[in-house]
Structure formats: C-alpha cells, structure tokens
Design an enzyme around this catalytic site. Structure first.
Site, PDB file in Angstrom:
ATOM      1  N   HIS A 152     -38.263  14.398   3.848  1.00 34.54           N
ATOM      2  CA  HIS A 152     -39.248  14.716   4.883  1.00 34.54           C
ATOM      3  C   HIS A 152     -39.332  13.606   5.915  1.00 34.54           C
ATOM      4  CE1 HIS A 152     -42.162  11.819   3.254  1.00 34.54           C
ATOM      5  NE2 HIS A 152     -41.819  12.257   2.047  1.00 34.54           N
ATOM      6  N   CYS A 168     -40.165  10.620  -2.851  1.00 33.20           N
ATOM      7  CA  CYS A 168     -39.439  11.381  -1.836  1.00 33.20           C
ATOM      8  C   CYS A 168     -38.520  10.482  -1.008  1.00 33.20           C
ATOM      9  CB  CYS A 168     -40.420  12.082  -0.900  1.00 33.20           C
ATOM     10  SG  CYS A 168     -41.374  13.385  -1.695  1.00 33.20           S
TER      11      CYS A 168
END
Length: 192
Positions: A152, A168
């Site tokens: 992301h 992440c």
C-alpha cells in the site's frame, strides 16, 4: 577552486557528519527509531534484478519484494515493463512474512482498521480510519492472499526505505498508484 580542492573539501565535510545509531533488539534485528530522526539508508543493494531466479513464469505479472534491500520489483506478463520502487518493510523479523502469495483485491481509497495484534501493542490507536490523509494505507492498496498483509501507499514519506511497518509493504503514494495500474488480481507476489 579546482576539482581536487572541491573533492577534498566535500570529503572533509562528510567525515564530520554524524548519523544516529540503529537500535538492536536482539543483536541481529535492526529496528529504527522515531521516523522524525534523520537516518542513513543503505541503497547499495537497491539494483535491478532478473525475474528468472524467483518465478517460473510471468503469468499475470510478478512482484518481488526484497525486504533486505527494501525494494519492490515488478515485471508485467510480456516483459515489456519492469519497475523498481523503494519500500518500507516490517519493523522486526517477527512481523515479517516471507514466501509466495498473490494479489487478491485492489482498492483505491482504502480504509484501515488495526489488526487485533496491532491493537494489543497500541491500545490508543483508533479502531477505524476511513480514506484520506490520515489513513496509514495511503491512496491505494493491493490486498494479498495472506490475511492482514498489503502492499500500500503511505502519506508519511519518512517511512520509505526504513523498517517502519507492522507487517505490510509501503510505497510512496505516486508509486503505489503506478503499481496499482499495472498489477492485477492474480499477480503473483514473492517476499524474500
């Protein structure tokens, strides 16, 4: 001023620059301090790679995330596009998941909610953040087949090039926007 004087002055100036140290949690795991501090980043291994050692084919395209060099590599299926982006990676080895997965969903303007483990570590964090400038997922997110793991964007550009995530892989918003347009559901992903 000639070239030799300029280089000597630059070397002397650089020799006096101090960089903050990185904390060692277990003698081997690097954990960087507050992202507002200036740190030296290791870009020596940030280089283009060939996809052949990592994937059998480029069917649906391929994303390789090298957590050591903090780089994401993307190849499209017909090998006409190759992209290399700097990334943020997980804070520690126990938050890092390595192996093969794939993109299962693409979301522009993602919302965010902390995982149960994140909420336990950080009880003051909000339970939910909608799309916008306060959202830790930035402008776009590629959801992986592993629960809670994403590639992301981030609005906090200081995180890129560092160990700064809770699991992440983070990119600059302009880079995730480009990758978002290139990758598709089914794109294979390998984290090493």
């Amino acid at each position: 001023m000639n070239r030799r004087c300029f280089l000597g002055s630059a070397a002397a100036l650089g020799a006096g620059t101090a960089f903050p140290a990185l904390a060692q949690t277990d003698g081997t795991t690097e954990v960087e301090a507050d992202v507002s501090q200036t740190v030296r980043r290791n870009m020596s291994s940030f280089r283009s790679l060939d996809w052949h050692p990592y994937f059998d084919s480029l069917r649906n395209g391929a994303i390789l995330v090298d957590t050591a060099s903090r780089a994401l590599h993307y190849w499209n299926e017909d090998q006409t596009i190759y992209k290399l982006y700097p990334t943020s990676v997980p804070l520690s080895e126990d938050l890092t998941r390595l192996g093969r997965t794939s993109v299962i969903r693409k979301v522009e303007g993602p919302s965010w909610a902390p995982t149960p483990a994140m909420k336990q570590r950080n009880p003051d964090w909000p339970d939910f953040v909608g799309p916008g400038p306060d959202n830790p997922l930035g402008t776009h997110a590629l959801y992986l087949s592993w629960q809670y793991y994403r590639i992301h964007g981030t609005h906090d550009t200081r995180k890129i090039g560092r160990r700064s995530s809770n699991g992440c892989i983070g990119l600059y918003n302009e880079h995730i926007e480009e990758l978002f347009s290139l990758a598709k559901v089914g794109t294979q992903v390998l984290l090493i």
